[in-house]
Design a protein around this motif. Structure first.
Motif, PDB file in Angstrom:
ATOM      1  N   GLY A  40       0.815  -1.229   0.000  1.00  0.00           N
ATOM      2  CA  GLY A  40       0.000   0.000   0.000  1.00  0.00           C
ATOM      3  C   GLY A  40       0.836   1.262   0.000  1.00  0.00           C
ATOM      4  N   GLY A  41       2.046   1.205   0.573  1.00  0.00           N
ATOM      5  CA  GLY A  41       2.915   2.383   0.585  1.00  0.00           C
ATOM      6  C   GLY A  41       2.263   3.559   1.278  1.00  0.00           C
ATOM      7  N   ARG A  42       2.106   4.653   0.538  1.00  0.00           N
ATOM      8  CA  ARG A  42       1.534   5.866   1.134  1.00  0.00           C
ATOM      9  C   ARG A  42       0.032   5.752   1.382  1.00  0.00           C
ATOM     10  NH1 ARG A  42       4.649  10.112  -2.655  1.00  0.00           N
ATOM     11  NH2 ARG A  42       5.466   8.187  -3.578  1.00  0.00           N
ATOM     12  N   VAL A  43      -0.591   4.685   0.915  1.00  0.00           N
ATOM     13  CA  VAL A  43      -2.012   4.476   1.225  1.00  0.00           C
ATOM     14  C   VAL A  43      -2.091   3.819   2.598  1.00  0.00           C
ATOM     15  CG1 VAL A  43      -4.110   3.231   0.610  1.00  0.00           C
ATOM     16  CG2 VAL A  43      -2.674   4.251  -1.186  1.00  0.00           C
ATOM     17  N   LEU A  44      -2.800   4.468   3.510  1.00  0.00           N
ATOM     18  CA  LEU A  44      -2.922   3.945   4.869  1.00  0.00           C
ATOM     19  C   LEU A  44      -4.302   4.314   5.399  1.00  0.00           C
ATOM     20  CD1 LEU A  44      -1.426   2.565   7.237  1.00  0.00           C
ATOM     21  CD2 LEU A  44      -0.751   4.849   7.995  1.00  0.00           C
ATOM     22  N   THR A  45      -5.142   3.306   5.571  1.00  0.00           N
ATOM     23  CA  THR A  45      -6.501   3.565   6.067  1.00  0.00           C
ATOM     24  C   THR A  45      -6.637   2.956   7.449  1.00  0.00           C
ATOM     25  OG1 THR A  45      -7.311   3.401   3.793  1.00  0.00           O
ATOM     26  CG2 THR A  45      -8.967   3.301   5.537  1.00  0.00           C
ATOM     27  N   HIS A  46      -7.112   3.744   8.388  1.00  0.00           N
ATOM     28  CA  HIS A  46      -7.383   3.187   9.716  1.00  0.00           C
ATOM     29  C   HIS A  46      -8.812   2.656   9.718  1.00  0.00           C
ATOM     30  CE1 HIS A  46      -6.759   2.779  14.034  1.00  0.00           C
ATOM     31  NE2 HIS A  46      -8.072   2.921  14.067  1.00  0.00           N
ATOM     32  N   ASN A  47      -8.951   1.349   9.881  1.00  0.00           N
ATOM     33  CA  ASN A  47     -10.300   0.755   9.907  1.00  0.00           C
ATOM     34  C   ASN A  47     -10.694   0.515  11.350  1.00  0.00           C
ATOM     35  OD1 ASN A  47     -11.011   0.235   7.024  1.00  0.00           O
ATOM     36  ND2 ASN A  47      -9.022  -0.753   7.123  1.00  0.00           N
ATOM     37  N   GLN A  48     -11.889   0.957  11.696  1.00  0.00           N
ATOM     38  CA  GLN A  48     -12.367   0.716  13.051  1.00  0.00           C
ATOM     39  C   GLN A  48     -13.852   0.422  12.983  1.00  0.00           C
ATOM     40  OE1 GLN A  48     -12.571   3.897  15.943  1.00  0.00           O
ATOM     41  NE2 GLN A  48     -11.293   2.694  17.292  1.00  0.00           N
ATOM     42  N   ASP A  49     -14.255  -0.740  13.526  1.00  0.00           N
ATOM     43  CA  ASP A  49     -15.635  -1.221  13.394  1.00  0.00           C
ATOM     44  C   ASP A  49     -16.017  -1.125  11.929  1.00  0.00           C
ATOM     45  OD1 ASP A  49     -15.532  -1.543  16.136  1.00  0.00           O
ATOM     46  OD2 ASP A  49     -16.161   0.529  16.479  1.00  0.00           O
ATOM     47  N   ASN A  50     -17.065  -0.361  11.641  1.00  0.00           N
ATOM     48  CA  ASN A  50     -17.502  -0.244  10.249  1.00  0.00           C
ATOM     49  C   ASN A  50     -16.882   0.940   9.548  1.00  0.00           C
ATOM     50  OD1 ASN A  50     -19.130  -2.267   9.437  1.00  0.00           O
ATOM     51  ND2 ASN A  50     -20.916  -1.468  10.555  1.00  0.00           N
ATOM     52  N   ASN A  51     -16.027   1.655  10.258  1.00  0.00           N
ATOM     53  CA  ASN A  51     -15.560   2.938   9.735  1.00  0.00           C
ATOM     54  C   ASN A  51     -14.160   2.865   9.159  1.00  0.00           C
ATOM     55  OD1 ASN A  51     -17.648   5.023  10.297  1.00  0.00           O
ATOM     56  ND2 ASN A  51     -17.552   3.942  12.255  1.00  0.00           N
ATOM     57  N   TYR A  52     -13.848   3.871   8.372  1.00  0.00           N
ATOM     58  CA  TYR A  52     -12.543   3.894   7.713  1.00  0.00           C
ATOM     59  C   TYR A  52     -12.075   5.339   7.646  1.00  0.00           C
ATOM     60  CZ  TYR A  52     -15.841   5.080   4.022  1.00  0.00           C
ATOM     61  OH  TYR A  52     -16.846   5.668   3.305  1.00  0.00           O
ATOM     62  N   TYR A 239     -11.073  19.206   6.542  1.00  0.00           N
ATOM     63  CA  TYR A 239     -12.194  18.725   5.719  1.00  0.00           C
ATOM     64  C   TYR A 239     -13.044  17.754   6.521  1.00  0.00           C
ATOM     65  CZ  TYR A 239      -9.224  20.508   1.986  1.00  0.00           C
ATOM     66  OH  TYR A 239      -8.450  21.313   1.201  1.00  0.00           O
ATOM     67  N   ASP A 240     -14.256  17.563   6.065  1.00  0.00           N
ATOM     68  CA  ASP A 240     -15.153  16.572   6.637  1.00  0.00           C
ATOM     69  C   ASP A 240     -14.679  15.185   6.179  1.00  0.00           C
ATOM     70  OD1 ASP A 240     -17.456  14.754   6.765  1.00  0.00           O
ATOM     71  OD2 ASP A 240     -18.607  16.542   7.290  1.00  0.00           O
ATOM     72  N   ALA A 241     -14.513  14.281   7.160  1.00  0.00           N
ATOM     73  CA  ALA A 241     -14.066  12.916   6.812  1.00  0.00           C
ATOM     74  C   ALA A 241     -15.081  11.887   7.293  1.00  0.00           C
ATOM     75  CB  ALA A 241     -12.702  12.649   7.431  1.00  0.00           C
ATOM     76  N   SER A 242     -16.347  12.313   7.441  1.00  0.00           N
ATOM     77  CA  SER A 242     -17.368  11.381   7.935  1.00  0.00           C
ATOM     78  C   SER A 242     -17.577  10.261   6.924  1.00  0.00           C
ATOM     79  CB  SER A 242     -18.696  12.116   8.127  1.00  0.00           C
ATOM     80  OG  SER A 242     -18.490  13.251   8.943  1.00  0.00           O
TER      81      SER A 242
END
Ligand SMILES: Cc1cc2nc3c(=O)[nH]c(=O)nc-3n(C[C@H](O)[C@H](O)[C@H](O)COP(=O)(O)OP(=O)(O)OC[C@H]3O[C@@H](n4cnc5c(N)ncnc54)[C@H](O)[C@@H]3O)c2cc1C
Length: 363
Positions: A40-52, A239-242
């Motif tokens: 993934g390199g610079r792609v990094l998503t924090h996943n928590q429960d159903n959220n990202y 920014y909104d990240a909802s």
């Protein structure tokens, strides 16, 4: 030990994975050598429960970025529009009330991927057999052999061992400055290539990203988009990240440079950010759920010391001068048109794929 393959791809970021996914459809043997424990390199998503929550890239722009837009459509990956309703805030100083600006005047239409950008990375990764991806393999040197083949030496920090690979074609997808700093070449890279690589800073290398989550997007209730441009800091843009799922969130990029950020511990950074959010959006911002923070200037798989200086003007990205016919540069900083963005990473790997096909047709 020396492992033989047709194509060696150095780096398992979006560019390396996309190239791997294209080669996997052909009868071409290849290996992706990745220095991290993950792709993934610079792609990094924090996943928590159903959220990202994306701590690396967040957006793509369908109006101007055709490669990523077509790929996402082809792969059937759902997307959502970046929230941009109501007013944005312009904060000129800590002591002045922020100005209100129509959000639609400030931001052009971007989209996000449902599940975060790592959803795209996962689809690409799943299209490649796991035996083609080698993690914890930091490439340390590249040798051009007399018979034209390329030998690559790797170091596995966890196992403390070295493995060599040999291939007909080498594709380098790591950021140019990192390549120059960490990989030795035999014969050495000519001076004009070295200067060229040095002049291409790692995009976003000096940045850090912070996501603050809440039960409710309370700013929307008062017709604010969540977007902010601030000259007061510590965040320069917000920014909104909802997500469309449970949680609401704001994310921001910093105006504080790495040298200043590094003087504070995480808690101090978090406090400064919350103070700014309270200043902008009121006391509800105090009642956040979680904070996720990633400082890319500290990431040795992405940046060099020189990348810790903020980029003042847009760098001139594109291909360096040729080193050898069978050594290809792919990755976002090597793309002339969309260098820096995911679009550049993807389109450069599609170009690399056609170069490989052409080279193989001569054999
Ligand atoms: C905070 C942030 C926000 C961003 N926002 C956006 C956005 O909203 N939209 C957008 O389009 N783009 C954005 N970007 C840029 C986007 O992330 C990049 O364009 C893209 O991810 C680059 O992919 P790549 O494969 O070219 O490089 P990378 O992702 O850097 O991949 C290179 C790979 O090489 C590996 N590697 C390094 N050294 C070695 C070695 N010696 N041996 C083996 N492997 C090695 C690395 O670990 C890495 O996996 C953002 C980036 C950041 C950091």
């Amino acid at each position: 030990m020396c492992i033989l393959t047709k194509v060696l791809i150095i780096g398992g970021g979006v560019s390396g994975l996309r190239l791997g996914s294209l080669l996997a459809k052909e009868d071409i043997s290849f290996k992706i050598l990745e220095s991290r424990e993950r792709v993934g390199g610079r792609v990094l998503t924090h996943n928590q429960d159903n959220n990202y929550f994306d701590l690396g890239p967040t957006w793509f722009w369908p109006d101007t970025e055709k490669t990523i837009t077509n790929l996402i459509t082809e792969l059937n990956i759902p997307t959502i529009e970046q929230y941009n309703e109501g007013f944005s805030l312009l904060e000129l100083s800590k002591h002045q009330t922020p100005k209100y600006v129509e959000s639609s005047e400030l931001n052009n239409k971007s989209r996000r991927i449902v599940g975060g950008i790592s959803a795209l990375v996962n689809v690409l990764k799943d299209s490649i057999s796991t035996s083609n991806i080698e993690l914890n393999k930091k490439v340390t040197s590249v040798i051009k052999n007399k018979n034209g083949t390329i030998t690559v030496n790797t170091y596995d920090e966890l196992k403390n061992n070295r493995i060599n690979y040999n291939a007909d074609i080498l594709v380098l997808t790591l950021p140019p400055r990192l390549l120059l700093e960490n990989i030795s070449f035999k014969p050495s890279l000519p001076e004009n290539i070295q200067i060229d690589l040095l002049s291409k800073p790692t995009w976003m290398g000096a940045q850090a990203k912070i996501v603050v989550t809440f039960d409710k997007a309370f700013w929307r209730d008062v017709n604010l988009s969540g977007n902010v441009v601030s000259w007061a800091g510590p965040l320069r843009e917000i920014y909104d990240a909802s997500t469309e799922r449970d949680e609401s969130a704001l994310f921001g990029f910093f105006s504080l440079p790495p040298s200043i950020r590094n003087q504070y511990d995480k808690e101090a950074i978090h406090n400064k950010v919350i103070d700014q959010l309270v200043r902008l959006f009121g006391p509800k911002a105090k009642y956040y759920n979680n904070i996720f923070y990633k400082d890319w200037s500290q990431d040795k798989h992405t940046v060099t010391e020189g990348d810790k200086l903020n980029i003042e003007s847009f760098p001139s990205y594109g291909q360096p001068p040729k080193y050898a016919e069978n050594v290809i540069f792919s990755g976002t900083e090597y793309d002339e048109q969309h260098g820096g963005h995911l679009e550049g990473a993807l389109s450069s790997s599609e170009k690399a794929y056609y170069k490989i096909k052409k080279l193989m047709s001569y054999k």
